[in-house]
Design a protein around this motif. Structure first.
Motif, mmCIF file in Angstrom:
data_model
loop_
_atom_site.group_PDB
_atom_site.id
_atom_site.type_symbol
_atom_site.label_atom_id
_atom_site.label_comp_id
_atom_site.label_asym_id
_atom_site.label_seq_id
_atom_site.Cartn_x
_atom_site.Cartn_y
_atom_site.Cartn_z
ATOM 1 N N LEU A 12 0.830 -1.207 0.000
ATOM 2 C CA LEU A 12 0.000 0.000 0.000
ATOM 3 C C LEU A 12 0.864 1.256 0.000
ATOM 4 O O LEU A 12 0.617 2.201 -0.754
ATOM 5 N N LEU A 13 1.892 1.264 0.829
ATOM 6 C CA LEU A 13 2.766 2.440 0.895
ATOM 7 C C LEU A 13 3.510 2.643 -0.425
ATOM 8 O O LEU A 13 3.716 3.785 -0.863
ATOM 9 N N ALA A 14 3.909 1.543 -1.074
ATOM 10 C CA ALA A 14 4.564 1.667 -2.382
ATOM 11 C C ALA A 14 3.594 2.204 -3.426
ATOM 12 O O ALA A 14 3.986 2.959 -4.321
ATOM 13 N N ALA A 15 2.320 1.816 -3.309
ATOM 14 C CA ALA A 15 1.313 2.296 -4.260
ATOM 15 C C ALA A 15 1.059 3.789 -4.121
ATOM 16 O O ALA A 15 0.540 4.422 -5.052
ATOM 17 N N PRO B 129 3.044 7.866 -6.252
ATOM 18 C CA PRO B 129 2.697 9.029 -7.088
ATOM 19 C C PRO B 129 2.365 10.291 -6.294
ATOM 20 O O PRO B 129 2.454 11.396 -6.830
ATOM 21 N N LEU B 130 1.994 10.135 -5.013
ATOM 22 C CA LEU B 130 1.661 11.309 -4.210
ATOM 23 C C LEU B 130 2.870 12.202 -3.981
ATOM 24 O O LEU B 130 2.743 13.428 -3.917
ATOM 25 N N SER C 157 14.738 9.103 -8.229
ATOM 26 C CA SER C 157 14.842 9.438 -6.803
ATOM 27 C C SER C 157 13.503 9.353 -6.089
ATOM 28 O O SER C 157 13.453 9.306 -4.856
ATOM 29 N N ALA C 158 12.388 9.308 -6.837
ATOM 30 C CA ALA C 158 11.071 9.174 -6.209
ATOM 31 C C ALA C 158 10.913 7.831 -5.519
ATOM 32 O O ALA C 158 10.053 7.669 -4.637
ATOM 33 N N PRO D 276 3.617 1.736 -10.547
ATOM 34 C CA PRO D 276 3.645 1.229 -9.176
ATOM 35 C C PRO D 276 2.335 1.417 -8.419
ATOM 36 O O PRO D 276 2.019 0.629 -7.534
ATOM 37 N N GLU D 277 1.549 2.466 -8.765
ATOM 38 C CA GLU D 277 0.309 2.679 -8.019
ATOM 39 C C GLU D 277 -0.683 1.543 -8.267
ATOM 40 O O GLU D 277 -1.333 1.056 -7.328
#
Length: 422
Positions: free
Chosen positions: A161-164, A167-168, A177-178, A266-267
């Motif tokens: 969930l945190l990896a998804a 984009p935020l 680097s994101a 990734p989202e």
């Protein structure tokens, strides 16, 4: 739900702490299984290079697992696990700032990045499993190992969930680097593990207690018992090799496969993994309950047979939502049996060399699993997107037949009381 979880909880508070550590560690691993291969792809790594790295990680960790398993039986697990978690935290720290190939390679080896261990401690996982088993009554093993497995899957769900959510914060970073803030998760998990593991007492091997008038078993009987145990371990290792090869063909590169096959980021991949691990964790708990009804072996074979069918259908899915659904269901049926399989292995391995025996059992699947990503990476590079799944399905089918034929009689033995705990 809480009542059901309490029924699965082992009686020992130390066992519960080890399970908690696995769940927290899995948060970092869940984020990495979604993002690590995508991070390497963003850096310009080819599918073949990524597969080769993941294979090398698996091979070296498998070799180290055997060494640390033997060492764990000699010196106890606590110091080894504390050393491992400290190294993970220290070596992953530079990943927040740098992306050089050498650093990535070293950090991937130490942190087992992208391998999706469900909270296991890399090459020290056998040592940790033996440590947990030392706090359990044999009657608790089916439920306790299922809960341990479920904790890993639930932690992986949180990490996914945190990896998804990447984009935020992506607009705040430049290019690759994101992905770097996600490395905070395994670092913080390692710090947490060091703090909790330091409160768990070590378990050293105990020699058998004999009265002055007792007689030891004859050398002939001990040799016969040793040969019987060794034969069972070899048979278990043989079957695990087919399973490990199948896992290596698909699991490590699944994020990459989704991105190439369906052009998703990734989202969407992280969202699918969130539901995958949530449902798999629930499945692991249900499997623990199923072991009490139909035995350990059938609790493995029946769900995994359904998972095999779903594996065949997965590469045929025309759209990403359907593929994600098949993957979620397949994971629930297939990986939800991890705890039951661990309980079978623990029941077959004598107490006196448990960590080493678990290591041998683990590397029997780890070595073939390590080869898998290299082969599947080459297939993906050649645009053979379905072939890895069909190869894995053949291997899994052979594994299930062997597993049932060889071990359908061991349920009674694996549930015998442990005299040291009763």
């Amino acid at each position: 739900m809480l009542g059901a979880l309490q029924a699965f909880c082992p009686s020992s508070p130390y066992a519960r702490r080890l399970i908690l550590v696995r769940g927290v560690r899995a948060v970092g691993q869940g984020a990495m299984i979604v993002s690590f291969t995508l991070y390497l792809r963003e850096l310009g790594w080819s599918a073949a290079a990524i597969g080769l790295l993941l294979s090398a990680i698996g091979l070296i960790n498998a070799a180290l697992s055997l060494f640390f398993g033997a060492l764990g039986d000699k010196m106890g697990p606590k110091r080894l696990l504390l050393l491992h978690q400290s190294l993970v935290g220290l070596i992953l720290l530079p990943m927040l700032f740098y992306s050089g190939r050498f650093l990535i390679t070293v950090a991937a080896f130490v942190g087992n990045l992208g391998r999706g261990q469900n909270g296991a401690a890399g090459p020290f996982s056998a040592v940790e499993t033996a440590w947990l088993a030392g706090f359990l009554h044999s009657q608790e093993r089916g439920n306790a190992f299922s809960l341990n497995s479920a904790a890993g899957f639930f932690g992986m769900a949180v990490g996914s969930l945190l990896a998804a959510l990447q984009p935020l914060w992506q607009p705040l970073f430049h290019g690759d680097s994101a992905f770097r803030p996600l490395f905070l998760l395994p670092i913080l998990a390692a710090i947490f593990a060091v703090g909790v593991l330091s409160t768990v007492p070590d378990i050293a091997p105990k020699p058998p207690i004999q009265s002055p008038h007792s007689t030891s078993p004859s050398i002939r009987i001990r040799i016969q018992e040793g040969l019987r145990d060794f034969r069972m371990l070899i048979l278990l290792s043989l079957t695990n090799a087919f399973n490990g090869f199948a896992i290596g063909m698909t699991s490590p590169l699944i994020s990459y496969w989704f991105a190439v096959r369906y052009h998703v980021g990734p989202e969407r991949i992280g969202s699918a993994f969130l539901f995958t691990f949530l449902l798999t964790g629930i499945s692991a708990l249900l499997t623990g309950h199923l072991t009490q009804r139909v035995g350990l072996i059938r609790s493995v074979v029946i769900p995994r047979s359904i998972g095999l069918l779903l594996l065949v259908l997965l590469p045929l899915a025309p759209t990403y939502p359907l593929a994600a659904l098949l993957y979620i269901l397949r994971s629930a049926f297939n990986r939800g049996t991890v705890g039951a399989r661990q309980a079978v292995a623990i029941g077959l391995i004598p107490e006196r060399w448990r960590a080493l025996g678990i290591s041998i059992n683990n590397i029997s699947s780890s070595f073939p699993s390590a080869v898998g990503p290299s082969l599947s990476g080459w297939m993906l590079q050649a645009d053979e997107l379905a072939l890895p799944f069909y190869c894995a399905a053949c291997l899994q089918g052979f594994y299930l037949v062997l597993y049932f034929l060889l071990f359908r009689h061991v349920d009674n033995r694996s549930n015998l009381p442990n005299p040291e705990l009763t």
